[in-house]
Design a protein around this motif. Structure first.
Motif, short mmCIF file in Angstrom:
data_model
loop_
_atom_site.label_atom_id
_atom_site.label_comp_id
_atom_site.label_asym_id
_atom_site.label_seq_id
_atom_site.Cartn_x
_atom_site.Cartn_y
_atom_site.Cartn_z
N LEU A 151 0.76 -1.04 -0.10
CA LEU A 151 -0.14 0.33 -0.20
C LEU A 151 1.07 1.10 0.14
O LEU A 151 0.33 2.17 -0.02
CB LEU A 151 -0.39 0.02 1.31
CG LEU A 151 -1.78 1.06 1.50
CD1 LEU A 151 -2.41 1.36 0.89
CD2 LEU A 151 -2.73 0.88 2.56
N ALA A 152 2.20 1.26 0.92
CA ALA A 152 2.97 1.99 0.78
C ALA A 152 3.48 2.37 -0.63
O ALA A 152 3.56 4.47 -0.83
CB ALA A 152 3.74 2.18 2.22
N LYS A 204 2.54 5.17 4.57
CA LYS A 204 3.80 5.01 4.64
C LYS A 204 4.49 5.27 5.59
O LYS A 204 6.01 5.38 5.70
CB LYS A 204 4.07 6.37 3.54
CG LYS A 204 3.14 6.06 2.45
CD LYS A 204 3.62 7.91 1.18
CE LYS A 204 3.11 7.19 -0.36
NZ LYS A 204 3.29 8.84 -1.31
N ILE A 205 3.83 6.04 6.90
CA ILE A 205 4.31 6.55 8.12
C ILE A 205 4.94 5.04 8.93
O ILE A 205 5.52 4.85 9.52
CB ILE A 205 3.24 7.11 8.53
CG1 ILE A 205 3.58 8.71 7.60
CG2 ILE A 205 3.91 7.64 9.97
CD1 ILE A 205 1.74 9.65 8.64
N ILE A 206 3.78 4.26 8.61
CA ILE A 206 4.14 2.81 8.88
C ILE A 206 5.22 1.83 8.69
O ILE A 206 6.49 1.50 9.56
CB ILE A 206 2.33 2.07 9.34
CG1 ILE A 206 1.91 2.41 9.99
CG2 ILE A 206 3.12 0.74 9.41
CD1 ILE A 206 0.65 1.73 9.90
N VAL A 207 5.21 2.27 7.42
CA VAL A 207 6.97 2.10 6.85
C VAL A 207 7.64 2.54 6.91
O VAL A 207 9.08 2.00 7.56
CB VAL A 207 7.03 1.92 5.45
CG1 VAL A 207 8.02 1.00 4.67
CG2 VAL A 207 5.23 0.81 5.19
N GLN A 208 7.60 3.60 7.19
CA GLN A 208 9.26 4.63 7.23
C GLN A 208 9.57 4.51 8.37
O GLN A 208 10.50 4.16 9.36
CB GLN A 208 8.83 6.37 7.11
CG GLN A 208 8.78 6.17 5.39
CD GLN A 208 8.36 7.57 4.90
OE1 GLN A 208 8.52 8.30 5.66
NE2 GLN A 208 8.49 7.38 3.61
N ASP A 209 8.46 4.63 9.69
CA ASP A 209 8.92 4.59 11.09
C ASP A 209 8.38 3.60 11.77
O ASP A 209 8.98 3.96 13.47
CB ASP A 209 7.71 6.43 11.62
CG ASP A 209 8.21 7.15 10.78
OD1 ASP A 209 9.10 7.69 10.07
OD2 ASP A 209 7.68 8.44 10.72
#
Ligand code: SF4
Length: 378
Positions: free
Chosen positions: A69-70, A98-103
């Motif tokens: 999804l990200a 995107k935030i969950i993947v990055q952070d």
């Protein structure tokens, strides 16, 4: 709103036993993958389960996990959301992925504070996801659960009034078992959706009937008090369906002179508001609008010229279509313009009128396209 420890134990036992024996088999209940639970909770906001099911499966096939999804483009995410409405949910879901993947190393955060920091996640959604996926002891309070609690404790008045809502939230937290909070929250939601329904609660089949004050007082159907509905607003939109000799049409992302919520900031036909709040009336029997079609066409032509640089076109009025977005009652008045060639403009796309689903479009745009396709087929 505080039952005795004995009542509490009995209430919990009865409701959980009922839930485990009767719960509906829903795709997001098979396993405890937070991504699947999160997606379900977002799709179910303001949308019925039956409407969500086909979208849910299709979305998961294309975006089976948070990384996929990200990685996706927003336009593709919106395409898979198209038809579900309330597109800010999809945009927020994508941003949160995107935030969950990055952070968070692609793991849905288990901390309430971190979950609440994600776009599109409020207290109810955070509590639902964290309790169902990880059994974090947080009570999820939505409209269904609030109604059950209001009847259980005979709470009168507007449940959404801040002080009442806070009391209901405290009551929900009191009832919550320290373990199995996921099952408990789902049991409360399930009871509200299937037994303790807004009209005609089925008290005879209710597993917690003997604890229910509203039932004992004979006022179950009178609670909760009806909320004051926002007065409907009439909105009239004229939209231009430009069609070239090969059956292609033009969609734009340039918002027209209308409320941007109407087309959800997705690809749309060039459009302009022509009246609002009863300045004109729709006549469904005649399929026409009692404002001047000429003035609507003039306004639309001016919009085409000013916003898209499209020179004056002969605009033929087509049958109107009705559409509703929350409190807005919208009359869509499409106009057909046959052109030899579609203009090329920034923020515009040309594609076959019959294949608009290649782009993310709203239900309103689909309705306009259907009217135009029918007219062209005659
Ligand atoms: S007894 Fe009736 S009103 Fe009370 S919680 Fe059950 S279904 Fe709702």
């Amino acid at each position: 709103m505080s039952p005795s420890p004995r009542q509490l134990a009995s209430l919990r036992r009865n409701l959980l036993a009922w839930y485990r024996a009767n719960r509906r088999d829903l795709p997001w209940r098979r396993g405890r993958d937070p991504y699947r639970i999160w997606l379900a909770e977002i799709m179910l906001q303001q949308t019925r389960i039956a409407a969500v099911l086909p979208y849910y499966e299709r979305f998961l096939e294309r975006f089976p996990n948070v990384r996929e999804l990200a990685r996706a483009r927003e336009s593709e995410v919106l395409k898979y959301w198209a038809g579900l409405g309330y597109y800010s949910r999809a945009r927020n879901l994508h941003r949160a992925a995107k935030i969950i993947v990055q952070d968070h190393c692609a793991q849905f955060p288990r901390e309430l504070k971190q979950a609440l920091a994600l776009p599109g996640i409020g207290p109810y959604t955070a509590a639902a996801i964290l309790s169902i996926a990880f059994d974090v002891p947080l009570a999820a309070l939505d409209g269904n659960v609030a109604r059950v609690l209001a009847r259980l404790f005979a709470v009168r008045g507007d449940l959404r009034a801040p002080t009442t809502w806070r009391k209901l939230a405290a009551a929900a937290q009191t009832l919550l078992p320290s373990r199995t909070s996921g099952d408990w929250n789902q049991a409360m939601m399930e009871l509200g959706e299937t037994i303790c329904t807004p009209r005609s609660p089925n008290c005879a089949a209710c597993p917690i009937a003997r604890h229910c004050k509203a039932r004992a007082l004979g006022i179950a159907e009178k609670l909760p008090a009806a909320r004051q509905k926002r007065a409907p607003a009439n909105v009239h939109i004229a939209a231009a369906v430009l069609v070239d000799t090969r059956g292609n049409t033009l969609l734009t992302k340039i918002p027209g002179a209308h409320d941007s919520v109407l087309f959800s900031r997705l690809w749309q036909f060039p459009a302009v508001a022509i009246a609002s709040n009863g300045n004109s009336k729709r006549d469904p029997a005649q399929g026409s609008v009692h404002h001047s079609a000429n003035s609507a066409a003039d306004k639309l032509a001016e919009h085409l010229r000013a916003s898209l640089g499209i020179p004056e076109q002969a605009l033929t009025p087509l049958p109107v279509a009705a559409h509703t977005v929350t409190f807005r009652r919208i009359t869509l008045a499409p106009f057909l313009a046959r052109v030899s060639r579609l203009p090329k403009r920034p923020c515009c796309r040309t594609l076959p009128l019959a294949k608009l689903a290649r782009l993310p479009i709203s239900s309103a745009t689909k309705k306009i396209a259907r009217v135009a396709i029918n007219a062209l087929a005659q």
